[in-house]
Design a protein around this motif. Structure first.
Motif, mmCIF file in Angstrom:
data_model
loop_
_atom_site.group_PDB
_atom_site.id
_atom_site.type_symbol
_atom_site.label_atom_id
_atom_site.label_comp_id
_atom_site.label_asym_id
_atom_site.label_seq_id
_atom_site.Cartn_x
_atom_site.Cartn_y
_atom_site.Cartn_z
ATOM 1 N N UNK A 27 -1.280 -0.006 0.302
ATOM 2 C CA UNK A 27 -0.704 0.490 -0.946
ATOM 3 C C UNK A 27 0.700 0.971 -0.643
ATOM 4 N N UNK A 28 1.660 0.431 -1.363
ATOM 5 C CA UNK A 28 3.041 0.874 -1.239
ATOM 6 C C UNK A 28 3.365 1.698 -2.480
ATOM 7 N N UNK A 29 3.529 3.011 -2.280
ATOM 8 C CA UNK A 29 3.845 3.898 -3.398
ATOM 9 C C UNK A 29 5.292 3.741 -3.864
ATOM 10 N N UNK A 30 6.132 3.103 -3.072
ATOM 11 C CA UNK A 30 7.558 3.056 -3.394
ATOM 12 C C UNK A 30 8.115 4.460 -3.224
ATOM 13 N N UNK A 31 8.938 4.895 -4.185
ATOM 14 C CA UNK A 31 9.462 6.255 -4.152
ATOM 15 C C UNK A 31 8.454 7.174 -4.834
ATOM 16 N N UNK A 32 7.929 8.110 -4.074
ATOM 17 C CA UNK A 32 6.876 9.011 -4.553
ATOM 18 C C UNK A 32 7.488 10.343 -4.975
ATOM 19 N N UNK A 33 7.281 10.718 -6.260
ATOM 20 C CA UNK A 33 7.756 12.003 -6.761
ATOM 21 C C UNK A 33 6.553 12.888 -7.069
ATOM 22 N N UNK A 34 6.810 14.145 -7.356
ATOM 23 C CA UNK A 34 5.718 15.068 -7.695
ATOM 24 C C UNK A 34 4.939 14.614 -8.933
ATOM 25 N N UNK A 35 5.581 13.912 -9.837
ATOM 26 C CA UNK A 35 4.938 13.480 -11.082
ATOM 27 C C UNK A 35 4.058 12.240 -10.897
ATOM 28 N N UNK A 36 4.188 11.554 -9.782
ATOM 29 C CA UNK A 36 3.428 10.319 -9.556
ATOM 30 C C UNK A 36 1.985 10.603 -9.155
ATOM 31 N N UNK A 91 10.383 8.841 4.497
ATOM 32 C CA UNK A 91 9.497 7.675 4.501
ATOM 33 C C UNK A 91 8.239 7.959 5.322
ATOM 34 N N UNK A 92 7.170 7.285 4.934
ATOM 35 C CA UNK A 92 5.904 7.424 5.640
ATOM 36 C C UNK A 92 5.185 6.087 5.657
ATOM 37 N N UNK A 93 4.407 5.904 6.683
ATOM 38 C CA UNK A 93 3.507 4.753 6.794
ATOM 39 C C UNK A 93 2.319 5.248 7.593
ATOM 40 N N UNK A 94 1.216 5.461 6.910
ATOM 41 C CA UNK A 94 0.009 6.017 7.521
ATOM 42 C C UNK A 94 -1.082 4.950 7.533
ATOM 43 N N UNK A 95 -1.728 4.793 8.690
ATOM 44 C CA UNK A 95 -2.835 3.842 8.828
ATOM 45 C C UNK A 95 -4.120 4.622 9.077
ATOM 46 N N UNK A 96 -5.200 4.160 8.434
ATOM 47 C CA UNK A 96 -6.486 4.855 8.526
ATOM 48 C C UNK A 96 -7.576 3.851 8.862
ATOM 49 N N UNK A 97 -8.473 4.252 9.759
ATOM 50 C CA UNK A 97 -9.594 3.402 10.146
ATOM 51 C C UNK A 97 -10.774 3.604 9.206
ATOM 52 N N UNK A 98 -11.350 2.474 8.758
ATOM 53 C CA UNK A 98 -12.525 2.471 7.891
ATOM 54 C C UNK A 98 -13.693 1.914 8.694
ATOM 55 N N UNK A 99 -14.805 2.648 8.697
ATOM 56 C CA UNK A 99 -15.991 2.251 9.458
ATOM 57 C C UNK A 99 -17.130 1.931 8.492
ATOM 58 N N UNK A 100 -17.747 0.749 8.680
ATOM 59 C CA UNK A 100 -18.927 0.381 7.891
ATOM 60 C C UNK A 100 -20.004 -0.149 8.837
ATOM 61 N N UNK A 101 -21.195 -0.284 8.300
ATOM 62 C CA UNK A 101 -22.310 -0.816 9.085
ATOM 63 C C UNK A 101 -22.155 -2.307 9.362
ATOM 64 N N UNK A 102 -21.258 -2.994 8.656
ATOM 65 C CA UNK A 102 -21.096 -4.439 8.823
ATOM 66 C C UNK A 102 -20.052 -4.807 9.868
ATOM 67 N N UNK A 103 -19.210 -3.854 10.255
ATOM 68 C CA UNK A 103 -18.107 -4.162 11.164
ATOM 69 C C UNK A 103 -18.358 -3.549 12.535
ATOM 70 N N UNK A 104 -18.146 -4.326 13.576
ATOM 71 C CA UNK A 104 -18.284 -3.796 14.930
ATOM 72 C C UNK A 104 -17.048 -2.996 15.340
ATOM 73 N N UNK A 105 -15.923 -3.278 14.723
ATOM 74 C CA UNK A 105 -14.697 -2.506 14.925
ATOM 75 C C UNK A 105 -14.178 -2.089 13.549
ATOM 76 N N UNK A 111 -1.198 3.331 3.793
ATOM 77 C CA UNK A 111 -0.415 3.909 2.702
ATOM 78 C C UNK A 111 1.017 4.016 3.196
ATOM 79 N N UNK A 112 1.972 3.616 2.350
ATOM 80 C CA UNK A 112 3.367 3.756 2.747
ATOM 81 C C UNK A 112 4.228 4.049 1.538
ATOM 82 N N UNK A 113 5.426 4.525 1.805
ATOM 83 C CA UNK A 113 6.365 4.825 0.743
ATOM 84 C C UNK A 113 7.436 5.776 1.217
ATOM 85 N N UNK A 114 8.134 6.332 0.259
ATOM 86 C CA UNK A 114 9.211 7.290 0.508
ATOM 87 C C UNK A 114 8.938 8.497 -0.376
ATOM 88 N N UNK A 115 8.660 9.637 0.233
ATOM 89 C CA UNK A 115 8.349 10.843 -0.528
ATOM 90 C C UNK A 115 9.615 11.648 -0.790
#
Length: 144
Positions: A27-36, A91-105, A111-115
């Motif tokens: 998800x690219x938020x683009x320019x992120x303001x308090x109202x977004x 600017x920010x670019x955050x990566x997060x790991x998602x774990x499910x029972x179907x994936x071995x890894x 999430x990325x954008x400019x706050x």
């Protein structure tokens, strides 16, 4: 015989992973303001014939996570919702790991954008009953 079993097991494992996939991974938020609206929904689609469990998403303290359901039935799509509370401007670019029972890894979502602001308080994710998944918010879909 052992080699044949290893190959067969690997084939079945890889085919099961391919049947459960992220619909969106970025998800690219683009320019992120308090109202977004600083949250995004990431779909996980189950094309297998078995129930899948979403175990967790590893996030830092400034990110809240909630699930439409942690159980994904065969043929269904469930959503992971992340709310990003920027700790500083820029600017920010955050990566997060998602774990499910179907994936071995784990699979990654980004999430990325400019706050334009630093959050002065933690805001939790909106509940799915108040704001259904995939409602009219822009998405940036990227191939992995």
């Amino acid at each position: 015989m052992e080699k044949i079993l290893t190959v067969l097991f690997s084939f079945f494992l890889l085919s099961a992973v391919a049947q459960v996939s992220l619909v969106t991974s970025q998800m690219d938020f683009g320019t992120l303001t308090r109202a977004d609206e600083n949250f995004a929904d990431f779909g996980i689609q189950n094309k297998s014939n078995k129930q899948v469990i979403i175990f967790r998403v590893e996030v830092p303290k400034n990110v809240d996570v909630t699930f439409s359901s942690k159980t994904i039935e065969p043929g269904e799509t469930e959503f992971v919702r992340l709310r990003y509370n920027p700790s500083k401007e820029g600017s920010f670019k955050e990566k997060f790991d998602v774990f499910t029972s179907a994936w071995s890894v784990p699979q990654q979502i980004t999430l990325k954008g400019e706050s334009t602001f630093a959050a002065d308080r933690f805001m939790p994710c909106p509940d799915f009953s108040d704001d259904p998944a995939g409602s009219l918010r822009p998405f940036s879909i990227s191939a992995r």
